[in-house]
Design a protein around this motif. Structure first.
Motif, PDB file in Angstrom:
ATOM      1  N   LEU A  62      26.922  42.306  22.812  1.00 43.93           N
ATOM      2  CA  LEU A  62      28.197  41.689  22.366  1.00 43.93           C
ATOM      3  C   LEU A  62      29.279  41.896  23.687  1.00 43.93           C
ATOM      4  O   LEU A  62      30.095  41.016  23.773  1.00 43.93           O
ATOM      5  N   TYR A  63      29.275  43.169  24.102  1.00 43.18           N
ATOM      6  CA  TYR A  63      30.245  43.356  25.278  1.00 43.18           C
ATOM      7  C   TYR A  63      29.793  42.382  26.389  1.00 43.18           C
ATOM      8  O   TYR A  63      30.946  41.856  27.153  1.00 43.18           O
ATOM      9  N   ARG A  64      28.787  42.246  26.697  1.00 39.34           N
ATOM     10  CA  ARG A  64      28.362  41.312  27.774  1.00 39.34           C
ATOM     11  C   ARG A  64      28.870  39.816  27.189  1.00 39.34           C
ATOM     12  O   ARG A  64      29.407  39.044  28.277  1.00 39.34           O
ATOM     13  N   ALA A  65      28.583  39.451  26.232  1.00 37.59           N
ATOM     14  CA  ALA A  65      28.917  38.072  25.840  1.00 37.59           C
ATOM     15  C   ALA A  65      30.578  37.942  25.762  1.00 37.59           C
ATOM     16  O   ALA A  65      31.047  36.986  26.127  1.00 37.59           O
ATOM     17  N   LEU A  66      31.305  39.018  25.462  1.00 34.15           N
ATOM     18  CA  LEU A  66      32.920  38.973  25.579  1.00 34.15           C
ATOM     19  C   LEU A  66      33.288  38.836  27.027  1.00 34.15           C
ATOM     20  O   LEU A  66      34.143  38.271  27.246  1.00 34.15           O
ATOM     21  N   ILE A  67      32.698  39.401  27.936  1.00 28.98           N
ATOM     22  CA  ILE A  67      32.732  39.363  29.293  1.00 28.98           C
ATOM     23  C   ILE A  67      32.872  37.956  29.593  1.00 28.98           C
ATOM     24  O   ILE A  67      33.637  37.096  30.223  1.00 28.98           O
ATOM     25  N   ILE A  68      31.963  37.263  29.162  1.00 35.07           N
ATOM     26  CA  ILE A  68      31.546  35.686  29.750  1.00 35.07           C
ATOM     27  C   ILE A  68      32.790  35.066  29.043  1.00 35.07           C
ATOM     28  O   ILE A  68      33.390  34.245  29.558  1.00 35.07           O
ATOM     29  N   SER A  69      32.916  35.200  27.647  1.00 35.82           N
ATOM     30  CA  SER A  69      33.998  34.621  26.843  1.00 35.82           C
ATOM     31  C   SER A  69      35.383  34.459  27.432  1.00 35.82           C
ATOM     32  O   SER A  69      36.018  33.775  27.617  1.00 35.82           O
ATOM     33  N   ASN A  70      35.637  36.003  27.653  1.00 35.24           N
ATOM     34  CA  ASN A  70      37.125  35.938  28.125  1.00 35.24           C
ATOM     35  C   ASN A  70      37.325  35.638  29.762  1.00 35.24           C
ATOM     36  O   ASN A  70      38.291  35.095  29.897  1.00 35.24           O
ATOM     37  N   LEU A  71      36.249  35.515  30.509  1.00 37.35           N
ATOM     38  CA  LEU A  71      36.411  35.281  31.823  1.00 37.35           C
ATOM     39  C   LEU A  71      36.619  33.838  31.883  1.00 37.35           C
ATOM     40  O   LEU A  71      37.052  33.015  32.834  1.00 37.35           O
ATOM     41  N   VAL A  72      35.543  33.258  31.154  1.00 42.25           N
ATOM     42  CA  VAL A  72      35.549  31.733  31.324  1.00 42.25           C
ATOM     43  C   VAL A  72      36.860  31.034  30.788  1.00 42.25           C
ATOM     44  O   VAL A  72      37.212  30.061  31.351  1.00 42.25           O
ATOM     45  N   ALA A  73      37.493  31.426  29.614  1.00 39.32           N
ATOM     46  CA  ALA A  73      38.687  31.162  29.362  1.00 39.32           C
ATOM     47  C   ALA A  73      39.722  31.172  30.122  1.00 39.32           C
ATOM     48  O   ALA A  73      40.556  30.357  30.553  1.00 39.32           O
ATOM     49  N   ILE A  74      39.888  32.424  30.792  1.00 36.78           N
ATOM     50  CA  ILE A  74      40.712  32.605  31.680  1.00 36.78           C
ATOM     51  C   ILE A  74      40.528  32.074  33.098  1.00 36.78           C
ATOM     52  O   ILE A  74      41.466  31.193  34.028  1.00 36.78           O
ATOM     53  N   HIS A  75      39.543  31.699  33.484  1.00 38.60           N
ATOM     54  CA  HIS A  75      38.734  30.501  34.557  1.00 38.60           C
ATOM     55  C   HIS A  75      39.460  29.344  34.397  1.00 38.60           C
ATOM     56  O   HIS A  75      40.187  28.672  35.190  1.00 38.60           O
ATOM     57  N   GLU A  76      39.238  28.591  33.126  1.00 35.08           N
ATOM     58  CA  GLU A  76      39.912  27.268  32.691  1.00 35.08           C
ATOM     59  C   GLU A  76      41.306  27.471  32.562  1.00 35.08           C
ATOM     60  O   GLU A  76      42.065  26.298  33.186  1.00 35.08           O
ATOM     61  N   LYS A  77      42.090  28.515  32.276  1.00 36.57           N
ATOM     62  CA  LYS A  77      43.479  28.561  32.130  1.00 36.57           C
ATOM     63  C   LYS A  77      44.234  28.782  33.327  1.00 36.57           C
ATOM     64  O   LYS A  77      45.267  28.260  33.634  1.00 36.57           O
ATOM     65  N   THR A  78      43.346  29.163  34.262  1.00 41.23           N
ATOM     66  CA  THR A  78      44.129  29.600  35.814  1.00 41.23           C
ATOM     67  C   THR A  78      44.527  28.290  36.354  1.00 41.23           C
ATOM     68  O   THR A  78      45.719  28.352  36.926  1.00 41.23           O
ATOM     69  N   GLY A  79      44.027  27.143  36.257  1.00 39.83           N
ATOM     70  CA  GLY A  79      44.626  25.877  36.724  1.00 39.83           C
ATOM     71  C   GLY A  79      45.531  25.174  35.972  1.00 39.83           C
ATOM     72  O   GLY A  79      46.264  24.577  36.521  1.00 39.83           O
ATOM     73  N   ILE A  80      45.368  25.492  34.791  1.00 34.25           N
ATOM     74  CA  ILE A  80      46.510  25.002  33.833  1.00 34.25           C
ATOM     75  C   ILE A  80      47.836  25.554  33.695  1.00 34.25           C
ATOM     76  O   ILE A  80      48.651  24.844  33.752  1.00 34.25           O
ATOM     77  N   GLY A  81      47.867  27.088  33.934  1.00 34.44           N
ATOM     78  CA  GLY A  81      48.991  27.645  33.749  1.00 34.44           C
ATOM     79  C   GLY A  81      48.945  28.470  32.322  1.00 34.44           C
ATOM     80  O   GLY A  81      48.443  27.991  31.480  1.00 34.44           O
ATOM     81  N   THR A  82      50.050  29.197  32.215  1.00 35.90           N
ATOM     82  CA  THR A  82      50.195  29.934  31.000  1.00 35.90           C
ATOM     83  C   THR A  82      50.516  28.932  29.728  1.00 35.90           C
ATOM     84  O   THR A  82      50.137  29.098  28.587  1.00 35.90           O
ATOM     85  N   LEU A  83      51.723  28.052  30.074  1.00 36.16           N
ATOM     86  CA  LEU A  83      52.129  27.305  28.916  1.00 36.16           C
ATOM     87  C   LEU A  83      51.938  25.870  29.406  1.00 36.16           C
ATOM     88  O   LEU A  83      52.543  25.460  30.500  1.00 36.16           O
ATOM     89  N   SER A  84      51.483  25.148  28.352  1.00 38.04           N
ATOM     90  CA  SER A  84      51.204  23.669  29.012  1.00 38.04           C
ATOM     91  C   SER A  84      51.249  23.007  27.690  1.00 38.04           C
ATOM     92  O   SER A  84      51.265  23.326  26.465  1.00 38.04           O
ATOM     93  N   ALA A  85      51.331  21.525  27.826  1.00 40.01           N
ATOM     94  CA  ALA A  85      51.057  20.705  26.571  1.00 40.01           C
ATOM     95  C   ALA A  85      49.513  20.682  26.115  1.00 40.01           C
ATOM     96  O   ALA A  85      49.178  19.922  25.146  1.00 40.01           O
ATOM     97  N   TYR A  86      48.550  21.140  26.994  1.00 39.38           N
ATOM     98  CA  TYR A  86      47.128  21.216  26.580  1.00 39.38           C
ATOM     99  C   TYR A  86      46.905  22.336  25.876  1.00 39.38           C
ATOM    100  O   TYR A  86      47.342  23.503  26.273  1.00 39.38           O
ATOM    101  N   CYS A  87      46.247  22.285  24.811  1.00 45.63           N
ATOM    102  CA  CYS A  87      46.040  23.549  23.742  1.00 45.63           C
ATOM    103  C   CYS A  87      45.298  24.400  24.314  1.00 45.63           C
ATOM    104  O   CYS A  87      44.051  24.067  25.010  1.00 45.63           O
TER     105      CYS A  87
END
Length: 428
Positions: free
Chosen positions: A293-318
């Motif tokens: 579970l820890y290793r799966a959470l590493i993937i989930s959290n970092l993938v989400a951060i990777h996607e959000k890095t280009g979008i920015g903290t606040l956006s019209a993109y959910c």
């Protein structure tokens, strides 16, 4: 491939998780308002007789409809500021109003009825911008937070600047934190498979404990639209339904005044819940054990951060879209599939729900989370059935990294006017 501790990417990934997976009480934008107000009250040294708020449109969007925790179910910007002034402990930052007595809750309500709090919509080139000015007699104190939730960049009292730091341009802001440009799907997968869990276990255990607790509370209580309860009563108790229902329930609780903290991701408690709660449910179902579970959470959290890095903290993109896709990648790992399954799941999920817009923090966020997790599960099942969306299908590009980069452009640049129109609709 093993990623060694000496590898700069390894240390960057650990630091990114430490920077991102922090606790917050309530929706993070109203809590940032409470934090600024509490700090200004400290500087003023007296109970303010009037308060002026100057805020960017995205703050209005994300505070307008949210119940502020520990206020007796008060809603909106004025409530957040009053809570910070009356009961805030600024040193706790995003847990600034985590401890509020019943007497203080009454005092917050009384303060709102007797003290004028004005709100001005400003746009000064920062999507995230809060200026709180508090006055008592001839004295005033001003605090500004910009760019992210705890970034106090100005403290001023009676015309004298007590603290100021320059607001950095985007490139400089990136340089001041762990290097997110090092994030990519393949390295995230390798890091998750081989990392020494001692480096991140405390962070992840806290995320499991906090976010599962608010999800369970959301199912037990009466919060928002009770999306979790609707899902379970309508569709049954299969693990795929539970994963969506518990994540939605956590969001409903958080948006509607629950007094439990969450561990956030990319500045958002909803995204932190979405990245973690579905994986917790799958790990229980599959008897995965803590390490997996820890290793799966590493993937989930970092993938989400990777996607959000280009979008920015606040956006019209959910933001739930990115977090849901990240959760899908983590579920792939829990189910015993590999990297190829993960990247196909992420691309498929993004292709399905990238049209969801962010119209602020409120009860419907829970339903958007459920839809985003559902899209991730559908994307994974597509892969298992040898189906996929291919490069050239709409916003799907030639490979995973190009697709994520394109989503960043869509969310940050392409949806600027959408964000402005959403804000106009909300303040009419």
């Amino acid at each position: 491939m093993v990623m060694e501790r000496s590898d700069p990417r390894y240390q960057a990934y650990v630091e990114i998780l430490k920077e991102e997976l922090i606790p917050a009480m309530g929706c993070t934008e109203p809590i940032a308002l409470a934090y600024a107000a509490a700090r200004a009250r400290e500087v003023l040294g007296a109970l303010p007789e009037s308060v002026q708020l100057q805020v960017s449109g995205s703050i209005i969007k994300n505070v307008k409809s949210v119940i502020v925790p520990n206020t007796g179910h008060l809603k909106g910007m004025e409530a957040a500021v009053a809570a910070g002034i009356i009961a805030g402990s600024a040193e706790k930052e995003l847990e600034v109003i985590s401890e509020v007595s019943e007497d203080k809750k009454t005092a917050i309500r009384d303060y709102l009825q007797t003290v004028p709090i004005s709100i001005q919509h400003i746009e000064q080139g920062h999507v995230f911008d809060i200026i709180v000015t508090e006055r008592s007699g001839d004295s005033y104190a001003k605090v500004r937070i910009a760019d992210f939730h705890t970034n106090i960049c100005l403290i001023e009292k009676n015309g004298r600047v007590l603290y100021e730091k320059p607001l950095l341009n985007e490139e400089a802001r990136r340089d001041s934190r762990a290097d997110r440009s090092l994030l990519n799907m393949k390295d995230i997968w390798d890091f998750a498979e081989t990392a020494d869990l001692q480096d991140v276990a405390d962070l992840l255990e806290r995320q499991i404990r906090y976010n599962n607790a608010i999800a369970e509370e959301g199912l037990l209580g009466d919060y928002g639209a009770n999306i979790g309860q609707v899902l379970l009563s309508t569709y049954g108790n299969d693990v795929s339904i539970r994963a969506k229902a518990k994540a939605a329930a956590g969001s409903d609780a958080r948006m509607n005044g629950c007094e439990l903290p969450v561990i956030i991701n990319s500045g958002s408690g909803n995204q932190g819940i979405t990245c973690s709660v579905p994986l917790i449910e799958y790990a229980k179902e599959l008897h995965s054990g803590k390490e997996k579970l820890y290793r799966a959470l590493i993937i989930s959290n970092l993938v989400a951060i990777h996607e959000k890095t280009g979008i920015g903290t606040l956006s019209a993109y959910c933001g739930a879209v990115s977090a849901g896709a990240g959760a899908g990648a983590g579920i792939v790992y829990l189910c015993g599939d590999g990297y190829q399954a993960a990247i196909h799941t992420v691309v498929n999920a993004l292709a399905i729900v990238s049209g969801i817009v962010c119209d602020g923090a409120k009860a419907s966020c829970a339903a958007k989370i459920a839809s985003s997790v559902d899209a991730a599960l559908l994307g994974y099942n597509m892969y298992k059935c040898h189906q996929e969306f291919k490069g050239g299908d709409g916003i799907v590009m030639k490979d995973i990294e190009t697709t994520i980069k394109g989503i960043g452009r869509l969310g940050k640049d392409g949806m600027k006017e959408t964000n402005e129109e959403i804000i106009r609709l909300m303040i009419e």
